[in-house]
Design an enzyme around this catalytic site. Sequence first.
Site, PDB file in Angstrom:
ATOM      1  N   LYS A  68       0.812  -1.221   0.000  1.00  0.00           N
ATOM      2  CA  LYS A  68       0.000   0.000   0.000  1.00  0.00           C
ATOM      3  C   LYS A  68       0.842   1.267   0.000  1.00  0.00           C
ATOM      4  CE  LYS A  68      -4.206  -1.980   1.835  1.00  0.00           C
ATOM      5  NZ  LYS A  68      -5.354  -2.027   0.985  1.00  0.00           N
TER       6      LYS A  68
ATOM      7  N   LYS B  22      -4.452  -9.177  -6.370  1.00  0.00           N
ATOM      8  CA  LYS B  22      -5.605  -9.459  -5.517  1.00  0.00           C
ATOM      9  C   LYS B  22      -6.745  -8.480  -5.836  1.00  0.00           C
ATOM     10  CE  LYS B  22      -6.092  -7.958  -1.089  1.00  0.00           C
ATOM     11  NZ  LYS B  22      -7.493  -7.693  -0.763  1.00  0.00           N
TER      12      LYS B  22
ATOM     13  N   LYS C  54     -10.971  -3.713  -2.549  1.00  0.00           N
ATOM     14  CA  LYS C  54     -11.974  -2.655  -2.674  1.00  0.00           C
ATOM     15  C   LYS C  54     -11.365  -1.264  -2.762  1.00  0.00           C
ATOM     16  CE  LYS C  54     -13.464  -3.555   1.966  1.00  0.00           C
ATOM     17  NZ  LYS C  54     -12.253  -3.273   2.756  1.00  0.00           N
TER      18      LYS C  54
HETATM   19  P1  ATP Z   1      -8.586  -2.739   1.134  1.00  0.00           P
HETATM   20  O1  ATP Z   1      -8.206  -2.562  -0.292  1.00  0.00           O
HETATM   21  O2  ATP Z   1      -9.128  -1.522   1.785  1.00  0.00           O
HETATM   22  O3  ATP Z   1      -7.497  -3.384   1.954  1.00  0.00           O
HETATM   23  P2  ATP Z   1      -9.865  -5.319   0.902  1.00  0.00           P
HETATM   24  O4  ATP Z   1     -10.747  -5.636  -0.249  1.00  0.00           O
HETATM   25  O5  ATP Z   1      -8.499  -5.900   0.913  1.00  0.00           O
HETATM   26  O6  ATP Z   1      -9.832  -3.745   1.082  1.00  0.00           O
HETATM   27  P3  ATP Z   1     -10.190  -5.738   3.746  1.00  0.00           P
HETATM   28  O7  ATP Z   1     -11.169  -4.919   4.509  1.00  0.00           O
HETATM   29  O8  ATP Z   1      -8.757  -5.382   3.821  1.00  0.00           O
HETATM   30  O9  ATP Z   1     -10.660  -5.776   2.211  1.00  0.00           O
HETATM   31  O10 ATP Z   1     -10.346  -7.252   4.159  1.00  0.00           O
HETATM   32  C1  ATP Z   1     -11.564  -7.797   4.635  1.00  0.00           C
HETATM   33  C2  ATP Z   1     -11.503  -9.302   4.528  1.00  0.00           C
HETATM   34  O11 ATP Z   1     -11.643  -9.712   3.165  1.00  0.00           O
HETATM   35  C3  ATP Z   1     -10.187  -9.914   5.011  1.00  0.00           C
HETATM   36  O12 ATP Z   1     -10.457 -11.129   5.666  1.00  0.00           O
HETATM   37  C4  ATP Z   1      -9.434 -10.159   3.737  1.00  0.00           C
HETATM   38  O13 ATP Z   1      -8.461 -11.171   3.865  1.00  0.00           O
HETATM   39  C5  ATP Z   1     -10.568 -10.573   2.818  1.00  0.00           C
HETATM   40  N1  ATP Z   1     -10.239 -10.322   1.424  1.00  0.00           N
HETATM   41  C6  ATP Z   1      -9.960  -9.130   0.872  1.00  0.00           C
HETATM   42  N2  ATP Z   1      -9.704  -9.255  -0.438  1.00  0.00           N
HETATM   43  C7  ATP Z   1      -9.826 -10.581  -0.725  1.00  0.00           C
HETATM   44  C8  ATP Z   1      -9.670 -11.348  -1.913  1.00  0.00           C
HETATM   45  N3  ATP Z   1      -9.349 -10.762  -3.065  1.00  0.00           N
HETATM   46  N4  ATP Z   1      -9.880 -12.676  -1.844  1.00  0.00           N
HETATM   47  C9  ATP Z   1     -10.217 -13.274  -0.674  1.00  0.00           C
HETATM   48  N5  ATP Z   1     -10.362 -12.605   0.487  1.00  0.00           N
HETATM   49  C10 ATP Z   1     -10.172 -11.270   0.468  1.00  0.00           C
HETATM   50 MG    MG Z   2      -7.116  -5.414   2.507  1.00  0.00          MG
END
Ligand code: ATP
Ligand code: MG
Length: 328
Positions: free
Chosen positions: A111, A194, A197
């Site tokens: 990040k 990955k 969001k």
């Molecule tokens: P950000 O980009 O803000 O980090 P994010 O999509 O990675 O958002 P988080 O809030 O960081 O979401 O993570 C919430 C949950 O979703 C965590 O358990 C994380 O491991 C899971 N997660 C996030 N992205 C994925 C993905 N691409 N595949 C599977 N699990 C995911």
């Molecule tokens: Mg994340």
Amino acid sequence: MKRYLSAIKPTGRLTLGNYIGAIKQFVSLMNDGEMILFVADLHSLTLPIDPVELRNNSRNIVAYYLAAGLDPNKIRVFLQSEVHEHSELAIILQNYLYMGELARMTQFKDKTQKMNNEAIGLGIFTYPVLMAADIVLYDTDYVPVGEDQVQHVEITRDLVHRFNKRYGEILKMPRALIRQNGARIMSLSDPTKKMSKSDPKGDIFLDDDLKIINKKIMSAVTDLDTHVHYDEANKPGISNLMTIYSALTNKSITDIEEQFSGKMYGEFKKEVARVVTEEIAKLQARYQEIIQTGLVDKVLKEGKEYASEIAAKTLKRVQEAIGLYRYE
Ligand code: ATP
Ligand code: MG
């Protein structure tokens, strides 16, 4: 009884990755022990975020938790910032993690890699400290997460080991729990990255128009081969679609390979799109019902009370162990 604890950051619209890697896992574990979930709003401040969006995203996460089938009579949900013990414990625990190990965290490196040091807030660096506090506050047994968060649970385990070695068995040792298939959903436009969001390239959002979801899947990046075969290294796009399909249908990868043997990518994609849109259509319908009731507020209020009680006890135990004087 086993206790599960997990959270999602309100940094943006929820993705199919969040749904498969996190939320669906919570649903499948809900009857297996106690499930405590929260909205990690303090964690969402580590990168700039609009206040109105933050508030809306937070409510949406709770509504989607419930829409996905998490039963408000069985699980607890609260906002991280409403239980002040998370912040208080983090201030204490920051003394038991080291700069070197925090700098090695993949999430921190990912990040901040394009950022100048002068613009990197401290919060993104100390993120694992707050996350460790989140976890140990509830004497958590298991932390169901996507694969990307395992490293943060591991550093929490290091911290617990270090802390307990010094003060005795004060903190419970947690364990990460990831699903076998679907712990890492990749971007549809760049299947080597990955789906996230806060970096919405090639994401499927839970609130996307169904036609758009269909289009995104049909135009997902794949390879020049035509064989529906799982090979993460050489066929990341197709493998990702297979993972998504497998997670939503419970079919094994081998069964999927058999089902589509001799068929073209177009046909496979159509079937993936059908399954994804069907599942998301159901979610969206339930979300619409839930958001119109007062259920989100009710659940959050009860969740806060429940969580605060546990958190206060753990914080007190830690304060006493390390020698902070409490006049009562
Ligand atoms: P950000 O980009 O803000 O980090 P994010 O999509 O990675 O958002 P988080 O809030 O960081 O979401 O993570 C919430 C949950 O979703 C965590 O358990 C994380 O491991 C899971 N997660 C996030 N992205 C994925 C993905 N691409 N595949 C599977 N699990 C995911
Ligand atoms: Mg994340």
